[in-house]
Design an enzyme around this catalytic site. Structure first.
Site, PDB file in Angstrom:
ATOM      1  N   GLY A  46      16.632  -4.310 -54.469  1.00 19.06           N
ATOM      2  CA  GLY A  46      18.077  -4.444 -54.380  1.00 19.06           C
ATOM      3  C   GLY A  46      18.812  -3.838 -55.557  1.00 19.06           C
ATOM      4  N   CYS A  47      18.079  -3.268 -56.498  1.00 21.43           N
ATOM      5  CA  CYS A  47      18.698  -2.602 -57.644  1.00 21.43           C
ATOM      6  C   CYS A  47      18.640  -1.098 -57.427  1.00 21.43           C
ATOM      7  CB  CYS A  47      17.959  -2.952 -58.938  1.00 21.43           C
ATOM      8  SG  CYS A  47      18.150  -4.652 -59.457  1.00 21.43           S
ATOM      9  N   MET A  48      19.692  -0.415 -57.821  1.00 21.77           N
ATOM     10  CA  MET A  48      19.691   1.043 -57.717  1.00 21.77           C
ATOM     11  C   MET A  48      18.780   1.658 -58.774  1.00 21.77           C
ATOM     12  SD  MET A  48      23.656   1.826 -56.812  1.00 21.77           S
ATOM     13  CE  MET A  48      23.336   3.558 -56.544  1.00 21.77           C
TER      14      MET A  48
END
Length: 138
Positions: A46-48
């Site tokens: 969920g993190c870029m």
């Protein structure tokens, strides 16, 4: 550093740019994560950016966390989370009101939606570790 000290430090800065630089400095102060932890098992989804978050056993049933990222600001945000959650019992982790902390230091107003989502993905990984520790005891 305690979370109260962190909040006080943020209050010293009038401009968001100064707070932003402080977050980056917090990340620079984190020790590098050992390569054996930079795997999919510890990666935060969920993190870029690339982010790894490792739960570690602490004394007296407490949890500690180690983190790293390929982004300076995200590593700094991880440092904020480590300040809020490390060396706490699983129950204390579950009870921590991070939204309040987030608001007090002004991050709620100055992070892009994508970065905010990644931040809370890290929070969820920390809380999941706490829930797993509680479940293992029951």
């Amino acid at each position: 550093m305690t979370i109260d000290e962190l909040i006080e430090n943020f209050e010293l800065f009038d401009e968001w740019e100064d707070r932003y630089r402080y977050v980056i400095d917090l990340g620079r102060a984190l020790p590098p994560l050992e390569p054996q932890y930079q795997t999919d098992a510890f990666k935060v989804e969920g993190c870029m950016s690339q982010v790894w978050l490792v739960p570690l056993p602490g004394e007296g049933g407490r949890l500690r966390f180690a983190a790293d990222s390929d982004s300076a600001i995200v590593k700094g945000l991880a440092a904020v989370l480590l300040t809020a959650y490390s060396d706490k019992t699983p129950e204390e982790i579950q009870a921590t009101d991070l939204e309040s902390i987030f608001s007090q230091i002004g991050l709620d107003q100055h992070l892009s939606p994508n970065r905010r989502n990644g931040f809370f993905s890290m929070v969820e990984k920390i809380k999941a570790s706490a829930r797993a520790r509680i479940a293992a005891r029951d």
